[in-house]
Design an enzyme around this catalytic site. Structure first.
Site, mmCIF file in Angstrom:
data_model
loop_
_atom_site.group_PDB
_atom_site.id
_atom_site.type_symbol
_atom_site.label_atom_id
_atom_site.label_comp_id
_atom_site.label_asym_id
_atom_site.label_seq_id
_atom_site.Cartn_x
_atom_site.Cartn_y
_atom_site.Cartn_z
ATOM 1 N N ASP A 413 -7.908 7.115 1.056
ATOM 2 C CA ASP A 413 -6.777 7.527 0.216
ATOM 3 C C ASP A 413 -7.240 8.603 -0.774
ATOM 4 O OD1 ASP A 413 -4.216 7.457 -0.895
ATOM 5 O OD2 ASP A 413 -4.668 5.748 -2.213
ATOM 6 N N GLU A 416 -6.966 14.369 -1.266
ATOM 7 C CA GLU A 416 -6.441 15.759 -1.250
ATOM 8 C C GLU A 416 -7.447 16.735 -1.859
ATOM 9 O OE1 GLU A 416 -4.758 13.054 -2.190
ATOM 10 O OE2 GLU A 416 -3.694 12.945 -0.276
ATOM 11 N N ASP A 489 3.278 8.448 -0.137
ATOM 12 C CA ASP A 489 4.133 7.601 -0.970
ATOM 13 C C ASP A 489 5.615 7.937 -0.834
ATOM 14 O OD1 ASP A 489 1.767 6.487 -1.694
ATOM 15 O OD2 ASP A 489 1.662 7.465 -3.661
HETATM 16 O O1 MIG Z 1 -2.454 6.437 -7.101
HETATM 17 O O2 MIG Z 1 -4.289 2.624 -3.874
HETATM 18 O O3 MIG Z 1 -0.674 6.559 -1.155
HETATM 19 O O4 MIG Z 1 -0.694 3.904 -0.320
HETATM 20 O O5 MIG Z 1 -1.260 1.947 -2.249
HETATM 21 C C1 MIG Z 1 -1.999 5.663 -6.055
HETATM 22 C C2 MIG Z 1 -3.025 2.584 -4.423
HETATM 23 C C3 MIG Z 1 -3.111 5.370 -5.099
HETATM 24 C C4 MIG Z 1 -1.774 5.933 -3.175
HETATM 25 C C5 MIG Z 1 -1.516 5.597 -1.743
HETATM 26 C C6 MIG Z 1 -0.920 4.230 -1.662
HETATM 27 C C7 MIG Z 1 -1.849 3.226 -2.281
HETATM 28 C C8 MIG Z 1 -2.105 3.605 -3.742
HETATM 29 N N1 MIG Z 1 -2.669 4.951 -3.787
#
Ligand code: MIG
Length: 817
Positions: A413, A416, A489
């Site tokens: 996650d 980016e 999201d």
């Molecule tokens: O700032 O890990 O897209 O699926 O549950 C949010 C917490 C960070 C973004 C991801 C989401 C995940 C969440 N993450």
């Protein structure tokens, strides 16, 4: 006299301003200028230009590669996006006519205009599919490439966009961005693919710009009669890929940037996630929730709260005191656990991972050599520089050791990369770029892909016979070699249900087949109806995962009351029945680069009615879904391309080439059964006549039971090719012929309907028998003949079907009407 004086003054003024203009830096874009000469080398051609040079090569099975340098000097070719084993070069032949040069190779040719230097791109039959208008240019280090916009062209590409598939008339930026709660038209999002497909006169071509800098594509949003590509730096290097079918373009594009290897089959099962399931007993509750209801499920996810203070590769021992035992226990019950990992490493002198990275000097830096520190979930964090081969090795080893606890896959996650406050790292930060050095400006869009590469390459090196599961949010062209994706999201809103379809189709049309979205919406709390509609789409997606944010209602398939539990269960069961279709499509992708979820235009590019369809999609090559994407709709309109179609759940036959309206009820399971005889009637799903759809018995998880029989749904009429792919689902043995691929070819005339079956591969675990059900037989056939012998068959007069069983090695089935 006065006139001459004025003229002289004016000329003088112009001359001075021209000189001073050159002395100052100006902001004009400078284009290639004229051709000054050329030479051939290694099968390719290099042209000298007023402004630099251009090198042209032809790659077998791909197309022309064009590289401009406005200084005239070229760096050695380097790219993280394209495959390491590049297709071989083909010799380009050069011929001349009065005003132009003709370059020929493969199935294409280039017409080179010398003054000014511009290229026209033609098929070898002389069809011009693309043409420089202003051509290649630069402004300082910024580059551009401007081509003619042909009237009526539709443009697909750039991957995941919450927008209509056809990009014509708009412009788009490529800069990976964490933008939760995006709307229609919000961009850029998490992934970047500098690749598009143009389609005019039924003929398709693609252009891939191999450059990772921040860039912009203008499909006539500003330029109107031109198509513009702009990047903020780097080499102007692009590949021109002629179809003329979209299929061929994608095949060639994925030859260049790679394909998805076969995933572990369990990763195609249903997956349940939430931010965050904890402590351990919450996972047991969940396990029981699925198993006690017989709702199939293969994967649970752990989000960031499983960690100790958001430190990667650690457990919160209060919540998970015995992770190994827990993971083993779940695995015994068929549940694989995938854990999230964020790239940011907590800056904490008591944290061994941080210290190791520090000691080995593996983090992204400021120009003075100090480590860049940003703020993410753990507080102050450093960021591994995945463009450093030493970092990749270190990281891969961390993941490898982590998985050795019994974790089945990782979820990458925030890559980016996303940084609190500033959104991402500063432009000036310094990356290794495998020894070449680069700024974030260039590496940003590739950060997530390089993290996935680091993970995949190492796991693959350590366990070369295993298939690995990696899920990533950010990506760039080539990401399909390493990881699956999801759309980030989204929100529990109706507009999000509809948006997911073009987003997933977009990623597929950029070569990444393994994609899905948070069923139910990540943010917000869905109603039962909304969750159900999300699931009706999600159950057909390559990645089928429910995921939701903190503070929203619990989102397990049974959380919306009795009726929705029933429907949701049926949908998930349907997914498991259709796994052979899904898995076979993955196999097809490895061979051709075909997406799994396809826009209708992919299959029917000669039908302009398909060009702008954003709320229907194909799963593989035979099934077409037209889900409901609006609130309180009990029916919908949809377009059926030419040919004969059957409604999958009630077997109604339609002639295509027109828009039809079908029922798609939300409610009342009881009336459902009464009206439609079938519980999934809420999902309009169609299948083409002549198709063979392999379906298996529902299991609670992939591999729960040995599957020995496959149900084949066969649709009378038409002549089509279908396939069934089988292997062990977990190893790489399929590369050594240990698979079975069964081909079905249907043929029909007014009297008979025949199916020819051939197979290859030597997989001994393949199914032993087929149960055939032939749909759409208005009258009972006289005989069913299998390999020359009459077999017993049951005719169902009400449903117009004929059922019989054969050995899976039967070669010819004849339905004698
Ligand atoms: O700032 O890990 O897209 O699926 O549950 C949010 C917490 C960070 C973004 C991801 C989401 C995940 C969440 N993450």
């Amino acid at each position: 006299m006065k006139l001459i004086k004025t003229a002289i003054v004016l000329l003088l003024f112009l001359a001075i301003s021209a000189v001073s203009g050159r002395a100052q830096q100006n902001s004009l874009y400078h284009f290639a200028g004229n051709m000054k000469g050329y030479h051939k080398k290694d099968g390719g051609v290099t042209f000298k230009l007023t402004n630099g040079a251009v090198k042209i090569a032809y790659l077998k099975g791909v197309g022309f590669r064009i590289r401009y340098s406005f200084t005239g000097k070229f760096n050695p070719l380097f790219s993280y996006a394209t495959v390491s084993n590049m297709p071989s070069k083909e010799n380009i032949s050069v011929s001349k006519n009065v005003s132009a040069l003709l370059l020929r190779a493969g199935d294409e040719e280039l017409k080179i205009q010398k003054k000014p230097f511009r290229i026209s791109y033609l098929s070898n039959s002389g069809y011009q599919f693309m043409k420089d208008s202003f051509g290649a240019g630069h402004q300082g280090d910024k580059i551009c490439h401007i081509t003619k916009r042909y009237k009526g062209t539709v443009y697909y590409g750039l991957g995941e966009r919450p927008d209509g598939m056809n990009r014509a008339g708009q412009r788009f930026f490529l800069w990976n961005t964490d933008h939760g709660g995006y709307n229609w038209g919000t961009e850029p999002l998490y992934q970047s693919y500098p690749f598009y497909i143009g389609l005019h006169n039924d003929k398709a071509y693609g252009v891939y710009y191999d450059n990772s800098f921040k860039s912009m594509f203008d499909f006539g949003g500003q330029l109107k009669t031109h198509i513009g590509y702009y990047a903020d730096g780097g080499e102007l290097r692009f590949y021109v890929i002629y179809g003329p079918s979209i299929k061929e373009v994608l095949k060639k594009y994925t030859k260049l940037t790679g394909r998805y290897p076969l995933p572990p089959k369990w990763s195609l099962g249903y997956q349940q996630s939430r931010y965050t399931y904890y402590p351990a007993k919450e996972l047991y509750r969940l396990e029981n929730g699925f198993r006690s209801r017989n709702i199939p499920c293969d994967v649970f996810y752990l989000d960031i709260d499983y960690m100790n203070g958001y430190r990667d590769f650690t457990w919160n021992k209060n919540f998970f005191p015995h992770p190994k035992q827990m993971l083993a226990k779940l695995k015994k019950d068929g549940i694989k656990v995938v854990t999230i990992i964020d790239p940011g490493i907590k800056k904490d002198s008591t944290y061994s991972v941080y210290n190791e990275g520090l000691k080995k000097d593996l983090y992204v830096k400021y120009p003075d050599g100090s480590n860049y520190v940003g703020r993410v979930w753990p507080g102050k964090t450093t960021f591994p520089d995945f463009s450093n081969p030493k970092t990749r090795e270190w990281w891969g080893n961390l993941v490898y050791n982590w998985e050795n606890n019994g974790v089945s896959g990782v979820w990458l996650d925030m890559n980016e990369p996303s940084v609190f406050g500033g959104k991402t790292m500063p432009y000036i930060t310094v990356f290794d770029k495998d020894g070449r050095k680069a700024s974030e400006y260039e590496m940003h869009n590739e950060y997530g892909m390089l993290e996935a590469k680091a993970t995949y390459d190492y796991l693959n090196k350590k366990q070369p016979n295993k298939r690995h599961f990696i899920l990533t949010r950010a990506g760039f062209s080539g990401i399909q070699r390493y990881a699956a994706m999801w759309t980030g999201d989204n929100v529990a809103r109706w507009q999000d249900v509809g948006k997911m379809i073009p987003m997933i189709m977009g990623t597929g049309m950029a070569g990444e087949p393994f994609d899905g979205f948070d069923i139910g919406g990540f943010g917000g709390s869905p109603s039962g109806q909304l969750y159900m509609r999300f699931l009706q789409i999600g159950a057909l997606m390559p990645l089928c995962r429910t995921h939701s944010s903190k503070g929203t209602v619990m989102q397990e398939p049974w959380d919306y009351g009795h009726m929705y539990t029933y429907i949701n269960k049926k949908m998930i069961q349907l997914r498991y029945k259709l796994l052979p279709v899904m898995y076979t499509s993955f196999y097809e992708h490895t061979q051709t680069g075909a997406p799994i979820i396809r826009p209708l235009v992919y299959e029917y590019q000669d039908d302009p009615h398909t060009y702008n369809i954003n709320d229907q999609f194909m799963l593989g090559d035979h099934l077409m879904a037209a889900p409901v994407v609006q609130k309180d709709q009990n029916s919908r309109k949809l377009y059926l391309p030419k040919g004969t179609w059957y409604e999958f759940f009630n077997d109604t036959k339609y002639e295509g080439g027109k828009t039809i309206k079908v029922a798609a009820p939300i409610r009342a399971v009881d009336t459902y059964n009464k009206i439609y005889n079938h519980p999934y009637a809420g999902l309009p799903l169609f299948v083409q006549a002549g198709s063979v759809i392999p379906m298996q018995k529902v299991q609670q998880y992939v591999g729960q039971k040995k599957i020995t029989n496959m149900n084949l749904r066969v649709y009378n009429g038409g002549s089509r090719k279908s396939e069934l792919y089988e292997d062990d689902g977990v190893s790489q043995n399929y590369k050594k012929d240990d698979y079975r691929l069964t081909h079905f070819q249907t043929e029909s005339d007014s009297r008979d309907f025949n199916i020819n079956v051939t197979m290859n591969g030597k997989y001994s675990g393949a199914v032993k028998t087929f149960t055939w059900k032939i749909y759409g037989l208005n009258n009972q056939p006289q005989y069913v003949i299998v390999d020359g012998r009459k077999v017993d068959a049951q005719y169902d007069a009400k449903n117009h079907t004929e059922t019989f069983k054969t050995d899976a090695k039967a070669m010819k089935v004849e339905i004698k009407k």
